[in-house]
Design a protein around this motif. Sequence first.
Motif, short mmCIF file in Angstrom:
data_model
loop_
_atom_site.label_atom_id
_atom_site.label_comp_id
_atom_site.label_asym_id
_atom_site.label_seq_id
_atom_site.Cartn_x
_atom_site.Cartn_y
_atom_site.Cartn_z
N UNK A 139 0.83 -1.20 0.00
CA UNK A 139 0.00 0.00 0.00
C UNK A 139 0.87 1.26 0.00
N UNK A 140 1.94 1.23 0.80
CA UNK A 140 2.83 2.37 0.87
C UNK A 140 3.51 2.59 -0.49
N UNK A 141 3.91 1.52 -1.13
CA UNK A 141 4.55 1.65 -2.43
C UNK A 141 3.57 2.24 -3.44
N UNK A 167 6.64 9.56 -7.27
CA UNK A 167 7.93 9.03 -7.67
C UNK A 167 7.94 8.72 -9.16
N UNK A 168 9.11 8.81 -9.73
CA UNK A 168 9.27 8.50 -11.15
C UNK A 168 9.49 7.01 -11.41
N UNK A 180 13.96 0.77 -5.89
CA UNK A 180 14.80 0.70 -4.69
C UNK A 180 14.15 -0.15 -3.61
N UNK A 181 12.85 0.00 -3.43
CA UNK A 181 12.14 -0.78 -2.42
C UNK A 181 12.17 -2.26 -2.78
N UNK A 182 11.97 -2.58 -4.07
CA UNK A 182 11.99 -3.97 -4.52
C UNK A 182 13.37 -4.57 -4.29
N UNK A 239 17.11 -8.00 -1.10
CA UNK A 239 18.32 -8.10 -0.27
C UNK A 239 17.97 -8.62 1.12
N UNK A 240 16.87 -8.15 1.68
CA UNK A 240 16.43 -8.62 2.99
C UNK A 240 16.12 -10.11 2.95
#
Length: 74
Positions: A40-42, A49-50, A56-58, A63-64
């Motif tokens: 939802x935040x994304x 955002x462009x 970056x979030x993905x 990575x996590x």
Amino acid sequence: MSTIRVTDEVKERLRDLKQDDESFNDLLDRLSRSEKDVEEMAGFLSEFDDGSLADDMRETHEELNESLDRRSDE
């Protein structure tokens, strides 16, 4: 009430993520809500955002996951 089956490996990873005062049900509830909150935040942030922020979030999410996988292999 339902029963779900998971491998011993998955159960160990879940146990590592579970907080001391949390049941497995509480853990799964928390994890499932967290994922939806991030989605939802994304979606909300994409309005401002462009596209690079979503990328970056993905990448951070991947990575996590990799980090958690490495941790469970130890």
